[in-house]
Structure formats: structure tokens, C-alpha cells
Design a protein around this motif. Structure first.
Motif, PDB file in Angstrom:
ATOM      1  N   GLY A  13     -28.020 102.601  58.993  1.00 44.02           N
ATOM      2  CA  GLY A  13     -28.392 101.190  58.975  1.00 44.02           C
ATOM      3  C   GLY A  13     -27.809 100.391  57.843  1.00 44.02           C
ATOM      4  O   GLY A  13     -28.277  99.285  57.564  1.00 44.02           O
ATOM      5  N   CYS A  14     -26.782 100.902  57.184  1.00 37.81           N
ATOM      6  CA  CYS A  14     -26.214 100.193  56.044  1.00 37.81           C
ATOM      7  C   CYS A  14     -25.023  99.326  56.424  1.00 37.81           C
ATOM      8  O   CYS A  14     -24.521  98.569  55.600  1.00 37.81           O
ATOM      9  CB  CYS A  14     -25.817 101.175  54.951  1.00 37.81           C
ATOM     10  N   PRO A  24     -19.265  88.839  54.907  1.00 41.15           N
ATOM     11  CA  PRO A  24     -20.622  89.380  54.994  1.00 41.15           C
ATOM     12  C   PRO A  24     -20.784  90.213  56.272  1.00 41.15           C
ATOM     13  O   PRO A  24     -20.298  89.832  57.336  1.00 41.15           O
ATOM     14  CB  PRO A  24     -21.499  88.124  55.030  1.00 41.15           C
ATOM     15  N   ILE A  25     -21.449  91.335  56.143  1.00 37.35           N
ATOM     16  CA  ILE A  25     -21.741  92.180  57.296  1.00 37.35           C
ATOM     17  C   ILE A  25     -23.146  91.851  57.758  1.00 37.35           C
ATOM     18  O   ILE A  25     -24.131  92.110  57.043  1.00 37.35           O
ATOM     19  CB  ILE A  25     -21.619  93.674  56.939  1.00 37.35           C
ATOM     20  N   VAL A  26     -23.259  91.243  58.937  1.00 33.64           N
ATOM     21  CA  VAL A  26     -24.529  90.752  59.455  1.00 33.64           C
ATOM     22  C   VAL A  26     -24.778  91.386  60.810  1.00 33.64           C
ATOM     23  O   VAL A  26     -23.904  91.395  61.676  1.00 33.64           O
ATOM     24  CB  VAL A  26     -24.522  89.208  59.586  1.00 33.64           C
ATOM     25  N   GLY A  83     -26.724 101.418  50.780  1.00 36.23           N
ATOM     26  CA  GLY A  83     -27.920 101.125  51.558  1.00 36.23           C
ATOM     27  C   GLY A  83     -28.745  99.974  51.030  1.00 36.23           C
ATOM     28  O   GLY A  83     -29.738  99.584  51.641  1.00 36.23           O
ATOM     29  N   GLN A  84     -28.370  99.381  49.884  1.00 41.45           N
ATOM     30  CA  GLN A  84     -29.097  98.260  49.293  1.00 41.45           C
ATOM     31  C   GLN A  84     -28.263  96.982  49.284  1.00 41.45           C
ATOM     32  O   GLN A  84     -28.564  96.046  48.548  1.00 41.45           O
ATOM     33  CB  GLN A  84     -29.491  98.617  47.845  1.00 41.45           C
ATOM     34  N   ASP A 131     -30.001  90.221  60.111  1.00 42.45           N
ATOM     35  CA  ASP A 131     -30.208  90.932  58.863  1.00 42.45           C
ATOM     36  C   ASP A 131     -28.862  91.116  58.160  1.00 42.45           C
ATOM     37  O   ASP A 131     -27.918  91.661  58.736  1.00 42.45           O
ATOM     38  CB  ASP A 131     -30.846  92.295  59.153  1.00 42.45           C
ATOM     39  N   ILE A 132     -28.761  90.661  56.910  1.00 36.07           N
ATOM     40  CA  ILE A 132     -27.520  90.749  56.151  1.00 36.07           C
ATOM     41  C   ILE A 132     -27.463  92.122  55.488  1.00 36.07           C
ATOM     42  O   ILE A 132     -28.262  92.439  54.617  1.00 36.07           O
ATOM     43  CB  ILE A 132     -27.431  89.634  55.103  1.00 36.07           C
ATOM     44  N   LEU A 133     -26.506  92.932  55.908  1.00 36.93           N
ATOM     45  CA  LEU A 133     -26.373  94.294  55.400  1.00 36.93           C
ATOM     46  C   LEU A 133     -25.548  94.342  54.121  1.00 36.93           C
ATOM     47  O   LEU A 133     -25.868  95.075  53.192  1.00 36.93           O
ATOM     48  CB  LEU A 133     -25.741  95.183  56.477  1.00 36.93           C
TER      49      LEU A 133
END
Length: 773
Positions: free
Chosen positions: A542-543, A512-514, A707-708, A519-521
């Protein structure tokens, strides 16, 4: 009356027994006067030392209230559940982590928040303070054979010597005044000569005490600064402290200012506390021999009572000092922030807004300082009234004892005027010195409170850096972090495996990219890149593009999955705005190596010049004045030159992987091609963040974020993607014309309807209009 007459013989007998016992007790007292005096003196000195010790440690024996659990999310999610022992250790740790913050209630804090009710923890002279101080003392005085221990011993020798000189001067002063009263010219001149002779060792002693005190402060600061630098400038703590943790807002101010103030306060406290205690014991012991231990003890009991009252009325100056340092740090931080972002602020014409922020921080500081000054007025009045005037009157009473009462072995009534004057002057001098020493002991309580404030600040810095090195962070998280699913991700911990093999690639498996704020990206990212397979990373702002690089660089923790990569030393990062260090032009190419390290690698200035020729910037050496010229390079070089310097730095180090973040935005396409071709030639695998289509042809794979929270990892066919890009742009251009043609069509339809509504209109015009439409 009958009852009184019967009781009178018994009362008379009781009085006779009392007088008999009193007389025998007085005789026994006179016979054993010397032994009683010795007992009282020893007991009095023990009382002084014991009361001083109890005054320092009374707060430390108080039961500490249980600290509430912090509500900030700890980012050390590796702990699945604390054991009872771990909970106890955590509670002890929380008791020690008293972060000194300004009380902003009623005066507004950062961002103009008013009415804030949370108050900062008080900094007191308690068990927590002594525990912190003990830890720091082990740093600044590492052993009895250290330089600092030798300075403390030498300092102690001079402090004792000054006390012995003061005792001698008190006795000499009495003899000089006695000779003056008796008109003894020879004794008076001899006394003056001795007075001048004592000035030589006295002045040397005082100067050495000041010198050794300053030297100790400097040695303390050096030891502590080295310890802080070793922790701050290793394991990327300097980055994590400001980006992954919220506890330290102004590390620069703590390291440069608070460490210096703590060191000076610690050096001062030994002289200002240990020396007065020694003076009190020696002066009072000498004084008890002249006025009697009984009177001295009686009056000192009154002094102790008034001292306890003064201590109870003393405000928490340690808390005030810590709060003032915290506000000073905020004020300095705002100025540093303005300097760092001066260009952006100037372009936005934001000087008024920045002035508002800076002045708000300044006036918060001034308001606190003024408040402390007002508190000091009443405290100083009370302090001076008790120490100077009350204790002064009691001192006169002590000096009068040998004049009005005959004390065995000390003289008294019946002495001539000269002897009485000598006794009074000597006793007065001893008493003033003892009173001054006791006053300095009382003043030192305030200094110890201020030392507690500095100790809390320095200890907080050391504790925070130790926890960061252990992977335990405390940071206020964004609102999305409160979601149960996000919180579950933050409680996990992934693994990072470093492979030193030559064919080791970069692999992310369900990682996971946090972001640091929680905020979990990307929930689970998986891809694999072999050496030589260049990766292009694209997506909206910001992704998580830069977050990926920070994980590879060891800056951010991994909250799940597995990362398999070469060692961090095999990665070189080149941002859009390259960092240029202080130093020579050569230092910019070889950073962070030194010249000796460059020579050890077998590199010469000619090799560096060849590297500059690759990026077509070799002329900069002659233009700037040679390799050894020093400038502020971030101002001396243009944006394109800075990026070429960063490329030359990459070619000098030749890492396995290069992380490129829009690093060719200020150079031409020709230089961009040269850079990527040469990097490929020397075996550097590139991970690039860029939206420039000209870079597609240099990469084998693409990692595209939507981005989502989603992403696509696939092979990159540059020609096909460019063709699709051109087709897309053509369609977008055509689509941009649609509103215009729709507007024209509506206008023609309106014109047709208007002509049809006219009966006299020629048919051919209508047909023509119809054909035109």
C-alpha cells in the motif's frame, strides 16, 4: 304584476327573435352540413394529434429545478475555476445525469445500512428524456439512407396497410351480418369468400410487422452495442470505469441487458404508439362519416377527460423499471463477484457470509418487484374500468346515434332491419377498433415511461464513458482527501510526455502518487532510469509500488509534476497471476496479437517454440495437443507454467520496458536467472516489484518506499546489500535469543538468592553456584 305585464311583450319579442335566429341557424347548418362536417373532422384529427403531442411534451416544458452540486470529488482537477459558461454547461450536464439507484430507505442497502433517506432522482418523460433519446436515435439511425431507416419505412408501409385492411374488414363484417339478417344466401356466401380472401394479406401483414419490429430491435442493438464497445474498449475506459469512477457499478449488465431491453423497447414503441395514433385518426374519420362528427366529438371530450384522469393516476413505472434494472444488476454483480473470488471465499469458508450478501441483494429486488405488482393491481383496476367499461358504454351510445337520429348522408331512421343491423355492426366494429387504438395510445404512455428508464441507464453509460475519456472522474474519496493539503494536490494536473526516441528513458519529476480514492501515497516522486538500467522497487504494502506502474501504463491520472517516458505501447506488464485469454495455446504467447498480426511481423510457430525453449517449457505444445488446441488455460496450467507463458509473451513482444510485479514467485531460481539474463540480452529494461534478494543482482537501481510517504532512490550494489542483509539477519537471530538468555539469568539469580538464604549451605556450593552464575 304591473312590471311583469310590461316586460311580457319584450320577453315574447326576445323569444321570437331567438326562435328566428335558431331556425335560420338550423337551416344554414343543414345547407352547409357537408362543409361543417369536414371542418369538424379536420379539427377533431388536429385535436387528437395535438393532445397526444402535448401529453408527451408537457413535462418537458416544465422548468427544471436547479440541481445541487455533487459532493463527490471530481478528479478532473485541470479546471482551476469554471467560467459562467462552463457553470451553465455543468448544470445542464448534471440535469441529464440522473443516476437511477434503488431507494434503500427502510429496507437496508449494501452493508446492511438502514433508514437511508436519500431517494433516487425520478426518471420521467420530460425534456431530459427527449434530449437523451434524440442523442441515442442519432446512433441507432445514423441517416435516412441507413438500413434502419429503410426498415422503419417498410415497417410504416405495413402498419398503414394493416389499418386499411381493418377498415375494409369492418365494412365487410357489416355486410355479412346484414345479409344474414335479410336471409340473402348469395350475398352471405360472397361475403364469407371475401373474408377468407382478406385473410391472406392480413396474416402476411401481421407477420411482417412482427418480423420488422424484431429486426429493428436487433439492428438498434447492434448499432448501440458497437458504439458502446468502441468507447468501452478504447483508451482503457473499461479499467477507468470500474477503478477511477463510482457512477457505473455494473457495466457488464448495462452493456448486455439494458442495451438489449432499450433496443426492444424502442422498436416496440414505434409500432405501439405511432400505429394507434394513425388508427385513431382513420377510424374516427370513417366513423364520423357514419354517425356525425358532433356526437363523436362530444363523447371524445368525455374520453379525453377520463384519459387525463387516468394519466394523472398512473404511477411512475419508468422509475420502477429503472430501479428494477439497477437491483437486477446488483444481484448479478454479487454472483459474478463470488465466481471471480471463489477460491478465496472457499479457503476462508465464507460461503455463509456470501450467501447473506447475495440473498440480501435478491430480496431487495423481490421486495421492489412485489411492491410494483401491488401498485399495478389498483392501477389495472382503474385502467380497465375507464378504458373497457366506461368507454364501452360511450361506444354503445355512438352506435345508437344513426338508429335513433337521422344523419344526412348516413341513413338512420326509416331504414329496414338489415340496413340498421349493417350500420350498427360496422359502426360497432369501427368503434371497437378506435377504442382499442386509443387504449393502446394510453398504454403506450406507460411503455414510454419504461423506455425513459432504459434510456436513462444507457445514456448514463454513454455520458460517463465520454467524461472518463475527457479525464473527468467522480469518485468518493477517503477521509484523508478532505484535508486541505490533499485537496490542493487533487486539484492539480501534471503532464505526461511520450518520447519515441530509442534512448528515451523513464523520468518522474515531482510527481505525486495518488490512489483513485484520493489518498496521497507519495507527495513528490522524482527519479530517472535510462534504458538498460534495471530498477528494483521495494516497500511495504500500500505504499505506491503498483501505483507507479499504473501511471506508466496510462491507467491513472497524474496530479502534478512531469512524467517523461516512452509510449505506452513500449511497456509490457507481467503480474504475479498472469492473464490468460480465451483461445488457442498460440494465442497465449502472442496476446493481444492475432495470428495474422503475428505472421505480418514475420514470426512463425517455430519462432514461438524457440521462445518456449528459453523458459524450458517447449514440451507443453506436445503435452496439450498442439498450437491450435483451445482450453480454459487458467485452469489447465499450473502457477509456474502460467508465469513461464507470461515470460514467453514478454520475449515475443520485446518491448523497451517490462513491468514485473512478483512475476517469478512460482518458478525456480534457475528459471528466474534465465528470464532476467535473456531479457537483458534482447534489450528489455526491467522495472521489478519484488522482495526476493535473489533478484538484487539483476538491477542497477533501487527505489525503496518507507510506507510513510517517503522514499529513497539510489544505485543498487547487490553484493554489498546482500552482505548487509546477511549481517542483519545474523543480528536479528541473536536479538531473538536475548529474551531467552534474560529469562535464564533471572532464574540463576533467583537460585543464588535461595541458596544464600540457607545457613547450613556449604561454602563451596555457594562458590560453585556463584562461579556458575
Amino acid at each position: 304584476m304591473a312590471l311583469q305585464s310590461r316586460l311580457r311583450p319584450a320577453m315574447d319579442e326576445l323569444k321570437m327573435h331567438a326562435l328566428s335566429y335558431g331556425a335560420r341557424g338550423f337551416v344554414a347548418y343543414r345547407q352547409n352540413h357537408a362543409a361543417i362536417q369536414r371542418f369538424l373532422r379536420i379539427g377533431y384529427i388536429a385535436f387528437i394529434l395535438g393532445s397526444t403531442y402535448r401529453g408527451l411534451t408537457a413535462a418537458g416544458r416544465k422548468k427544471k429545478p436547479k440541481q445541487p452540486q455533487a459532493k463527490t470529488a471530481g478528479l478532473d482537477a485541470s479546471e482551476k475555476g469554471p467560467t459562467p459558461g462552463e457553470e451553465a454547461a455543468s448544470s445542464a450536464k448534471q440535469a441529464q445525469q440522473q443516476v437511477v439507484e434503488a431507494d434503500e430507505g427502510g429496507r437496508g442497502g449494501r452493508g446492511g445500512r438502514k433508514g437511508r433517506k436519500s431517494r433516487a432522482p425520478r426518471v420521467e418523460v420530460d425534456a431530459v428524456f427527449f434530449e437523451r433519446l434524440k442523442r441515442i436515435l442519432r446512433i441507432v439511425v445514423p441517416g435516412i439512407r441507413s438500413k434502419e431507416a429503410g426498415l422503419i419505412l417498410l415497417h410504416t408501409v405495413f402498419l398503414v396497410l394493416r389499418t386499411m385492411l381493418s377498415l375494409y374488414v369492418a365494412d365487410l363484417d357489416g355486410r355479412i351480418v346484414s345479409a344474414l339478417v335479410r336471409s340473402q344466401t348469395r350475398q352471405f356466401i360472397v361475403g364469407i369468400l371475401w373474408w377468407m380472401a382478406v385473410a391472406i394479406p392480413a396474416t402476411y401483414t401481421n407477420s411482417m410487422i412482427e418480423f420488422l419490429q424484431s429486426k429493428l430491435a436487433l439492428c438498434y442493438r447492434t448499432r448501440l452495442t458497437r458504439r458502446v464497445h468502441d468507447a468501452y474498449l478504447s483508451d482503457m475506459t473499461f479499467y477507468k470505469l470500474g477503478n477511477l469512477d463510482d457512477r457505473i457499478k455494473n457495466a457488464d449488465q448495462l452493456i448486455t441487458v439494458d442495451v438489449a431491453k432499450f433496443s426492444k423497447s424502442l422498436a416496440d414503441i414505434y409500432s405501439n404508439f405511432a400505429k394507434p395514433i394513425l388508427d385513431v385518426c382513420l377510424y374516427n374519420y370513417k366513423l364520423s362519416q357514419r354517425v356525425g362528427a358532433e356526437s363523436l366529438i362530444g363523447i371524445n371530450l368525455l374520453v379525453q377527460g377520463s384519459a387525463a384522469l387516468l394519466k394523472a393516476l398512473t404511477p411512475p413505472f419508468g422509475q420502477y423499471a429503472a430501479t428494477e434494472q439497477q437491483l437486477e444488476g446488483e444481484f448479478r454483480f454479487n454472483h459474478s463477484r463470488l465466481i471471480e473470488n471463489a477460491e478465496e471465499v472457499a479457503l476462508y469458508r465464507g460461503q455463509a457470509a456470501e450467501q447473506n450478501v447475495i440473498e440480501r441483494a435478491y430480496f431487495s429486488l423481490i421486495k421492489h418487484v412485489n411492491r410494483v405488482y401491488k401498485i399495478r393491481i389498483l392501477h389495472s383496476m382503474t385502467e380497465e374500468g375507464i378504458i373497457k367499461w366506461l368507454w364501452g358504454s360511450l361506444g354503445l351510445c355512438i352506435c345508437a346515434v344513426p338508429v335513433f337520429v337521422r344523419i344526412p348522408g348516413a341513413g338512420g331512421k326509416g331504414l329496414d332491419m338489415g340496413s340498421r343491423t349493417e350500420s350498427f355492426v360496422t359502426n360497432r366494429r369501427l368503434l371497437l377498433s378506435s377504442s382499442d387504438a386509443f387504449g393502446r395510445v394510453m398504454y403506450s404512455y406507460k411503455e414510454i415511461s419504461e423506455l425513459a428508464g432504459y434510456t436513462a441507464r444507457v445514456s448514463e453509460l454513454l455520458d460517463t464513458m465520454d467524461e472518463i475519456k475527457a479525464g473527468r472522474f467522480q469518485k468518493k474519496l477517503v477521509s484523508s482527501a478532505s484535508v486541505e493539503e490533499n485537496a490542493k494536490v487533487l486539484q492539480g494536473r501534471g503532464t505526461i510526455e511520450e518520447d519515441r526516441a530509442d534512448d528515451a528513458g523513464v523520468e518522474f519529476r515531482d510527481v505525486p502518487i495518488v490512489s483513485p480514492n484520493g489518498d496521497i501515497l507519495v507527495k513528490k516522486l522524482s527519479f530517472y532510469v535510462k534504458p538498460g538500467q534495471h530498477l528494483l522497487i521495494i516497500g511495504p504494502n500500500g505504499c505506491g509500488k503498483s501505483s507507479l506502474f499504473r501511471i506508466l501504463g496510462g491507467l491513472w491520472p497524474v496530479y502534478g509534476g512531469k512524467v517523461h517516458k516512452p509510449p505506452t505501447s513500449e511497456f509490457t506488464y507481467i503480474p504475479q497471476r498472469p492473464y490468460l485469454s480465451l483461445g488457442t495455446l498460440r494465442d497465449q504467447i502472442i496476446y493481444p496479437h492475432t495470428v495474422s498480426e503475428m505472421r505480418a511481423r514475420g514470426k512463425t510457430d517455430e519462432d514461438l517454440l524457440d521462445i518456449l525453449k528459453v523458459v524450458q517449457i517447449e514440451h507443453i505444445v506436445a503435452r496439450e495437443g498442439g498450437w491450435d488446441v483451445q482450453r480454459e488455460w487458467r485452469d489447465a496450467l499450473s502457477g509456474g507454467d502460467k508465469q513461464r507463458i507470461a515470460m514467453a509473451r514478454l520475449f515475443y513482444h520485446r518491448p523497451k520496458f517490462a513491468i514485473l510485479d512478483e512475476c517469478t514467485s512460482a518458478v525456480t531460481l534457475e528459471i528466474e536467472k534465465i528470464m532476467y539474463d535473456h531479457a537483458t540480452k534482447i534489450g528489455i529494461t526491467m522495472l521489478t516489484v519484488s522482495h526476493r534478494p535473489s533478484l538484487w543482482k539483476y538491477h542497477s537501481y533501487v527505489l525503496q518506499y518507507d510506507g510513510q510517504g517517503g522514499y529513497v532512490f539510489t544505485e543498487l550494489d547487490a553484493e554489498k546489500r546482500l552482505a548487509l542483509q546477511e549481517e542483519k539477519q545474523a543480528l536479528e537471530q541473536k536479538l531473538l535469543q536475548v529474551p531467552k538468555w534474560k529469562e535464564r539469568l533471572e532464574a540463576l539469580k533467583a537460585a543464588k538468592e535461595e541458596r544464600l538464604s540457607r545457613p547450613s549451605s556449604p561454602v563451596h556450593e555457594i562458590k560453585g553456584l556463584t562461579l556458575t552464575a
